[in-house]
Write an enzyme that holds these catalytic residues in place. Structure first.
Site: not given
Length: 336
Positions: A165, A190
């Site tokens: 909005c 990792c």
């Protein structure tokens, strides 16, 4: 490959404004760059943060634009100036010109404010908690200049279920073609190898290693390695959905690690190495769970999938020396 913590003096400063928006002191702003997606070029560029004193903003903005974007104001619903365009194009930040929303994602929400179901690229905006006036809302902020744009709500249309909005005075419309981008976030051990596995895919525009899913603000690598922050090593993947889909990224995700391992991948042990998918909207959640269920039923795995599928929260970029580590050091694509 287990990563040893780098001595503190070598750890670059985290540019936290990438996460939270806002302005820096003018003496530091010139040194700060943030990744911004250029939707017309279809590429991410490192752009200088735009930081101006209020006196300058007042000179370049109308009084209403200044009140809304720099003072976190809200225009009256009847004052929305973001008309429905007859031609395709982009809505840019009125303050700095950053690409924010595509015209094709604008919809009539009945609220009186311009509404969109997704940004043109999620990295171009920052979402920040807003508890003003006794309400819990989420601010939408320009990632480059810190302009207040509006709020986002979970009552929008599919496929995202989001309603951005936005104040019309915070936007300017520019006609022309553009390439929207989407963002995925994965944790699979990792992050060196994970980033490289996604970075090299056709259709992936940009990647960034970082930390997410924890309860500790502004973590460093040493903090995350302590196993006390709750964060996972993760990777943001910005991609062109017309070239590679979210479902195809999920297929890669399952292949590059062992999703049955709990809080570890190979020799890397700890909750920061957990397997996780951080979804950003309803569609990603649905696709992730369907993909997991199909793999579980396929019989290809020896154990039960341990991958967490959870709503994305704040993502903290990792230190610069972690970014594209495999590429920089010419290492094999997997590091565990």
């Amino acid at each position: 490959m287990h990563k040893q913590p780098v001595p503190k003096r070598h750890v670059p400063i985290l540019f936290l404004l990438v996460i939270f928006g806002g302005c820096m002191a003018s003496s530091d702003a010139a040194a700060v760059k943030v990744p911004i997606y250029d939707a017309k070029a279809g590429a991410v560029k490192e752009m200088l943060k735009v930081d101006r004193p209020n006196s300058e903003w007042k000179n370049v903005l109308t009084p209403e634009q200044y009140r809304v974007t720099r003072q976190r104001g809200t225009e009256k619903p009847s004052g929305g100036v973001c008309e429905t365009p007859k031609e395709d194009g982009l809505y840019e930040c009125v303050c700095c010109g950053t690409d924010l929303f595509g015209a094709s994602t604008k919809f009539e929400s009945g609220t009186g404010w311009p509404s969109f179901w997704t940004p043109v690229a999620p990295i171009n905006i920052v979402l920040q908690e807003d508890i003003d006036f006794g309400m819990e809302r989420v601010d939408v902020i320009c990632a480059r200049c810190g302009a207040h744009l509006g709020h986002v709500f979970d009552d929008g249309p599919m496929p995202t279920g989001k309603r951005y909005c936005i104040n019309g005075v915070a936007l300017k419309f520019v006609k022309g073609p553009y390439k929207p981008a989407q963002l995925a976030i994965f944790a699979a051990g990792c992050f060196w190898g994970v980033e490289e596995s996604f970075r090299t895919l056709n259709g992936v525009i940009w990647t960034r290693a970082g930390y997410t899913g924890g309860n500790f603000k502004n973590p460093t690598y040493q903090d995350v390695c302590s196993h006390k922050t709750g964060h996972a090593e993760a990777v943001q993947v910005l991609f062109d959905p017309s070239v590679i889909t979210y479902s195809q990224l999920l297929d890669v995700f399952w292949k590059i690690h062992d999703p049955t391992a709990v809080n570890r991948q190979g020799a890397d042990i700890g909750s920061n190495y957990r397997s996780a998918i951080f979804y950003r909207n309803w569609e990603q959640e649905k696709l992730a769970k369907e993909s997991r269920d199909r793999l579980e039923k396929s019989g290809k795995l020896k154990g039960k999938i341990a991958t967490q599928i959870t709503k994305a929260g704040v993502f903290y970029p990792a230190e610069e020396y972690h970014q594209q580590y495999i590429l920089k050091h010419n290492l094999p694509p997997q590091c565990h």
